[in-house]
Design a protein around this motif. Structure first.
Motif, PDB file in Angstrom:
ATOM      1  N   SER A   1      -4.101  -0.368  -5.888  1.00 13.88           N
ATOM      2  CA  SER A   1      -3.305   0.850  -5.946  1.00 13.88           C
ATOM      3  C   SER A   1      -3.704   1.764  -4.820  1.00 13.88           C
ATOM      4  CB  SER A   1      -3.526   1.555  -7.283  1.00 13.88           C
ATOM      5  OG  SER A   1      -3.520   2.952  -7.103  1.00 13.88           O
ATOM      6  N   ALA A   2      -2.721   2.506  -4.264  1.00 17.62           N
ATOM      7  CA  ALA A   2      -3.041   3.481  -3.227  1.00 17.62           C
ATOM      8  C   ALA A   2      -3.088   4.883  -3.799  1.00 17.62           C
ATOM      9  CB  ALA A   2      -2.012   3.420  -2.105  1.00 17.62           C
ATOM     10  N   ASN A   3      -3.217   4.975  -5.091  1.00 15.72           N
ATOM     11  CA  ASN A   3      -3.293   6.267  -5.736  1.00 15.72           C
ATOM     12  C   ASN A   3      -4.661   6.869  -5.465  1.00 15.72           C
ATOM     13  OD1 ASN A   3      -3.269   8.415  -7.421  1.00 15.72           O
ATOM     14  ND2 ASN A   3      -3.238   7.240  -9.317  1.00 15.72           N
ATOM     15  N   ILE A   4      -4.680   8.033  -4.849  1.00 19.54           N
ATOM     16  CA  ILE A   4      -5.979   8.562  -4.456  1.00 19.54           C
ATOM     17  C   ILE A   4      -6.799   8.982  -5.666  1.00 19.54           C
ATOM     18  CG2 ILE A   4      -5.411   9.265  -2.148  1.00 19.54           C
ATOM     19  CD1 ILE A   4      -4.777  11.957  -3.151  1.00 19.54           C
ATOM     20  N   ASP A   5      -6.140   9.218  -6.783  1.00 17.53           N
ATOM     21  CA  ASP A   5      -6.936   9.528  -7.965  1.00 17.53           C
ATOM     22  C   ASP A   5      -7.737   8.335  -8.420  1.00 17.53           C
ATOM     23  OD1 ASP A   5      -4.397  11.674  -9.344  1.00 17.53           O
ATOM     24  OD2 ASP A   5      -6.177  12.122  -8.154  1.00 17.53           O
ATOM     25  N   ALA A   6      -7.340   7.152  -8.010  1.00 19.91           N
ATOM     26  CA  ALA A   6      -8.060   5.957  -8.440  1.00 19.91           C
ATOM     27  C   ALA A   6      -9.335   5.766  -7.642  1.00 19.91           C
ATOM     28  CB  ALA A   6      -7.169   4.721  -8.282  1.00 19.91           C
TER      29      ALA A   6
ATOM     30  N   PRO B   1       0.824  -1.211   0.000  1.00 25.58           N
ATOM     31  CA  PRO B   1       0.000   0.000   0.000  1.00 25.58           C
ATOM     32  C   PRO B   1       0.849   1.247   0.000  1.00 25.58           C
ATOM     33  CG  PRO B   1       0.034  -1.004   2.153  1.00 25.58           C
ATOM     34  CD  PRO B   1       0.725  -1.956   1.233  1.00 25.58           C
ATOM     35  N   GLY B   2       0.294   2.229  -0.628  1.00 24.20           N
ATOM     36  CA  GLY B   2       0.924   3.538  -0.581  1.00 24.20           C
ATOM     37  C   GLY B   2       2.265   3.571  -1.252  1.00 24.20           C
ATOM     38  N   MET B   3       2.501   2.634  -2.173  1.00 25.87           N
ATOM     39  CA  MET B   3       3.855   2.614  -2.703  1.00 25.87           C
ATOM     40  C   MET B   3       4.066   3.794  -3.623  1.00 25.87           C
ATOM     41  SD  MET B   3       5.934  -0.372  -4.333  1.00 25.87           S
ATOM     42  CE  MET B   3       4.772  -0.765  -5.570  1.00 25.87           C
TER      43      MET B   3
ATOM     44  N   VAL C   1      -0.907  18.221   0.816  1.00 23.77           N
ATOM     45  CA  VAL C   1      -2.184  17.534   0.658  1.00 23.77           C
ATOM     46  C   VAL C   1      -2.661  17.621  -0.782  1.00 23.77           C
ATOM     47  CG1 VAL C   1      -4.621  17.721   1.225  1.00 23.77           C
ATOM     48  CG2 VAL C   1      -2.947  17.697   3.031  1.00 23.77           C
ATOM     49  N   LEU C   2      -2.473  18.786  -1.381  1.00 26.69           N
ATOM     50  CA  LEU C   2      -3.018  18.963  -2.720  1.00 26.69           C
ATOM     51  C   LEU C   2      -2.182  18.320  -3.785  1.00 26.69           C
ATOM     52  CD1 LEU C   2      -4.205  22.643  -2.574  1.00 26.69           C
ATOM     53  CD2 LEU C   2      -5.551  20.577  -2.411  1.00 26.69           C
ATOM     54  N   SER C   3      -0.919  18.057  -3.516  1.00 24.18           N
ATOM     55  CA  SER C   3      -0.071  17.624  -4.616  1.00 24.18           C
ATOM     56  C   SER C   3       0.359  16.180  -4.517  1.00 24.18           C
ATOM     57  CB  SER C   3       1.180  18.498  -4.677  1.00 24.18           C
ATOM     58  OG  SER C   3       2.042  18.131  -3.620  1.00 24.18           O
ATOM     59  N   GLN C   4       0.243  15.548  -3.388  1.00 22.81           N
ATOM     60  CA  GLN C   4       0.779  14.210  -3.293  1.00 22.81           C
ATOM     61  C   GLN C   4      -0.183  13.201  -3.869  1.00 22.81           C
ATOM     62  OE1 GLN C   4       3.774  13.133  -2.261  1.00 22.81           O
ATOM     63  NE2 GLN C   4       4.359  15.271  -2.167  1.00 22.81           N
ATOM     64  N   ARG C   5       0.388  12.152  -4.400  1.00 26.37           N
ATOM     65  CA  ARG C   5      -0.415  11.177  -5.119  1.00 26.37           C
ATOM     66  C   ARG C   5      -0.764   9.994  -4.245  1.00 26.37           C
ATOM     67  NH1 ARG C   5       1.013   7.745  -9.526  1.00 26.37           N
ATOM     68  NH2 ARG C   5      -0.598   7.798 -11.105  1.00 26.37           N
ATOM     69  N   SER C   6       0.079   9.667  -3.319  1.00 25.91           N
ATOM     70  CA  SER C   6      -0.180   8.511  -2.491  1.00 25.91           C
ATOM     71  C   SER C   6      -0.970   8.936  -1.276  1.00 25.91           C
ATOM     72  CB  SER C   6       1.140   7.886  -2.066  1.00 25.91           C
ATOM     73  OG  SER C   6       0.939   7.066  -0.958  1.00 25.91           O
ATOM     74  N   ALA C   7      -1.923   8.088  -0.897  1.00 27.48           N
ATOM     75  CA  ALA C   7      -2.757   8.433   0.250  1.00 27.48           C
ATOM     76  C   ALA C   7      -1.929   8.594   1.513  1.00 27.48           C
ATOM     77  CB  ALA C   7      -3.823   7.350   0.454  1.00 27.48           C
ATOM     78  N   LEU C   8      -0.863   7.815   1.617  1.00 25.27           N
ATOM     79  CA  LEU C   8      -0.038   7.904   2.817  1.00 25.27           C
ATOM     80  C   LEU C   8       0.619   9.270   2.925  1.00 25.27           C
ATOM     81  CD1 LEU C   8       0.973   6.351   5.178  1.00 25.27           C
ATOM     82  CD2 LEU C   8       2.790   5.437   3.799  1.00 25.27           C
ATOM     83  N   MET C   9       1.067   9.806   1.802  1.00 25.78           N
ATOM     84  CA  MET C   9       1.699  11.124   1.848  1.00 25.78           C
ATOM     85  C   MET C   9       0.676  12.194   2.165  1.00 25.78           C
ATOM     86  SD  MET C   9       4.757  10.550   1.593  1.00 25.78           S
ATOM     87  CE  MET C   9       5.386  12.198   1.503  1.00 25.78           C
ATOM     88  N   VAL C  10      -0.550  12.008   1.713  1.00 24.18           N
ATOM     89  CA  VAL C  10      -1.589  12.980   2.054  1.00 24.18           C
ATOM     90  C   VAL C  10      -1.814  12.986   3.562  1.00 24.18           C
ATOM     91  CG1 VAL C  10      -4.038  13.474   1.798  1.00 24.18           C
ATOM     92  CG2 VAL C  10      -2.708  12.863  -0.180  1.00 24.18           C
ATOM     93  N   LEU C  11      -1.835  11.798   4.140  1.00 24.97           N
ATOM     94  CA  LEU C  11      -1.992  11.704   5.593  1.00 24.97           C
ATOM     95  C   LEU C  11      -0.880  12.445   6.309  1.00 24.97           C
ATOM     96  CD1 LEU C  11      -2.965   8.099   6.502  1.00 24.97           C
ATOM     97  CD2 LEU C  11      -4.127  10.173   7.048  1.00 24.97           C
ATOM     98  N   MET C  12       0.338  12.223   5.854  1.00 20.51           N
ATOM     99  CA  MET C  12       1.445  12.863   6.531  1.00 20.51           C
ATOM    100  C   MET C  12       1.394  14.369   6.356  1.00 20.51           C
ATOM    101  SD  MET C  12       4.113   9.869   5.685  1.00 20.51           S
ATOM    102  CE  MET C  12       5.633  10.528   6.236  1.00 20.51           C
ATOM    103  N   SER C  13       0.889  14.833   5.233  1.00 15.94           N
ATOM    104  CA  SER C  13       0.757  16.277   5.053  1.00 15.94           C
ATOM    105  C   SER C  13      -0.314  16.834   5.978  1.00 15.94           C
ATOM    106  CB  SER C  13       0.404  16.584   3.603  1.00 15.94           C
ATOM    107  OG  SER C  13       1.346  16.016   2.750  1.00 15.94           O
ATOM    108  N   ILE C  14      -1.366  16.060   6.208  1.00 21.37           N
ATOM    109  CA  ILE C  14      -2.378  16.520   7.168  1.00 21.37           C
ATOM    110  C   ILE C  14      -1.761  16.634   8.556  1.00 21.37           C
ATOM    111  CG2 ILE C  14      -4.556  15.894   8.250  1.00 21.37           C
ATOM    112  CD1 ILE C  14      -5.496  14.789   5.711  1.00 21.37           C
ATOM    113  N   GLU C  15      -0.855  15.712   8.889  1.00 18.35           N
ATOM    114  CA  GLU C  15      -0.182  15.812  10.177  1.00 18.35           C
ATOM    115  C   GLU C  15       0.606  17.111  10.265  1.00 18.35           C
ATOM    116  OE1 GLU C  15       0.568  13.068  12.696  1.00 18.35           O
ATOM    117  OE2 GLU C  15      -1.437  12.565  11.989  1.00 18.35           O
TER     118      GLU C  15
END
Lengths: 323, 104
Positions: free
Chosen positions: B93-98, A142-144, B24-38
């Motif tokens: 996929s963890a792509n939030i656009d998906a 996940p999240g790769m 938050v607005l630019s990252q593609r992976s959900a995990l990075m969005v989470l970290m940006s919210i942090e």
């Protein structure tokens, strides 16, 4: 004198906090992103100590740094390329320029479909051959993050495409799938900067009523009394939320189905379909013109009279792998 | 010369918040969005503590608020990781656009 030292320390810590937070966004390695965020948290804990909020600094370190450690653990355990090494190799082997181990952004624009003769793929490429769709690699990762490529030089792009043995469209698709940021990166930067500027303006313009006194008293004792006294409901509510969160997280992460099928579902969809195939082993015979005609023995099509040809069984995995 | 007053800390909070918004607005992976919210929440927390220190240092309610917020941050991170894990299992996929089922 102590004022200057305080300013210096504040400046250092503030710089560390902001630069590591921004650095988290541009690195191609998830592990380093987690570390950068942790560094930002620690710098902020230092800021809290400057603000005479020692208890909060300790809480920040214990909860957030601990949380980031767990997140890094999850990343390293589940992801296929947590350190970004694969992406780094891929980027270097394809001779894509960028800021070293950083700057994985969306490729700009469409490349014209040049017809270079395809050459064998570079050894470092781990993407499957002829990958048409923009898919993520591997199972259960996940999240790769894949690093996107910042193609600043069209010449090198063509060279990279030659080496990878794909045509321009496939190459573009692959770069899109590997980008770390969406195509809205410029807008995101603008909006972020605008937000920061708007907030700074608000802050500078407002006449704050400063107290001018220093905090006194034992923060831990006072906060403890507050938590168990006036804010008991909030305290218990937070505790309840934590339990609900943990239970929900465990529930959501539960493995579906029996262990063998779960293990199979971990692999790419194709093996699952291959395992399903023996149960539908008999090839059905179908008419080349009328695919709705299905028989399990050869013969002639009842509609047009053509000979039926064997049809391979449907691969069920294909629909699951679509994006 | 005095140490930094209220404004520099608030500016730091604003800059952190803006960085988080950009992430938050630019990252593609959900995990990075989470970290940006942090990161965004940390910016808000810096503001909270700065206000406590300079505007109402006798009122420790702000510190209780801080504790609750940090707790919520941790829970949100766990829940977000969970959702991302599920999302990856469902669609590969963890792509939030998906994650666009609700789109027309």
């Amino acid at each position: 004198m102590s004022g200057i030292i305080e300013w210096l320390i504040f400046g250092m810590l503030a710089l560390i906090a902001v630069i590591t937070a921004a650095g988290m966004l541009v690195t191609m390695s998830m592990y380093r992103a987690g570390l950068a965020l942790m560094a930002s948290f620690v710098a902020l804990a230092g800021i809290f100590i400057l603000l005479d909020a020692d208890l909060l600094a300790m809480i920040q370190i214990m909860m957030n740094v601990g949380g980031m450690l767990i997140m890094i653990l999850v990343m390293v355990m589940l992801m296929m390329d947590p350190g970004g090494q694969m992406m780094w190799d891929m980027k270097r082997s394809m001779h894509i320029r960028g800021l070293g181990a950083f700057s994985m952004t969306m490729p700009r624009g469409h490349h014209e479909a040049t017809t270079d003769a395809p050459m064998p793929m570079d050894d470092h490429m781990h993407m499957p051959h002829g990958e048409q769709e923009a898919t993520e690699e591997g199972a259960d990762t996940p999240g790769m993050q894949h690093g996107g490529m910042d193609l600043r030089d069209g010449q090198q792009a063509k060279g990279a495409m030659k080496m990878s043995g794909m045509n321009a469209q496939q190459h573009y698709q692959m770069l899109v799938s590997m980008a770390m940021t969406t195509a809205q990166l410029p807008w995101a930067l603008v909006v972020g900067a605008a937000t920061a500027v708007a907030l700074i303006l608000l802050v500078v313009v407002t006449p704050w009523h400063l107290a001018g006194t220093a905090p006194s008293g034992d923060a831990a004792a006072i906060v403890g009394n507050l938590l168990l006294g006036r804010y008991m409901v909030g305290f218990e509510g937070a505790a309840f939320l934590i339990v609900a969160g943990i239970a929900g997280a465990v529930l959501l992460a539960r493995r579906e189905g029996s262990p063998p099928s779960y293990a199979q579902s971990l692999q790419a969809p194709t093996p699952a379909a291959q395992i399903a195939q023996p149960t539908a082993a008999k090839p059905m015979y179908t008419c080349p013109m009328h695919s709705e005609v299905q028989q399990d023995h050869p013969g002639k099509c009842p509609i047009c009279g053509m000979d039926l040809v064997p049809q391979p069984p449907q691969r069920m995995g294909d629909m699951g792998g679509e994006q | 010369m005095n140490g930094p007053g209220l404004i520099p800390y608030l500016i730091l909070g604003a800059v952190l918040f803006g960085t988080g918004v950009a992430g938050v607005l630019s990252q593609r992976s959900a995990l990075m969005v989470l970290m940006s919210i942090e990161v965004m929440m940390n910016g808000a927390l810096v503001n909270l503590v700065a206000f406590w220190r300079f505007v109402a240092p006798g009122n420790y309610d702000a510190q209780v608020f801080f504790i609750i917020i940090v707790t919520i941050m941790a829970i949100e991170m766990a829940a977000g990781l969970e959702l991302m894990l599920l999302m990856y299992r469902q669609r590969g996929s963890a792509n939030i656009d998906a994650a666009s089922e609700l789109k027309r």
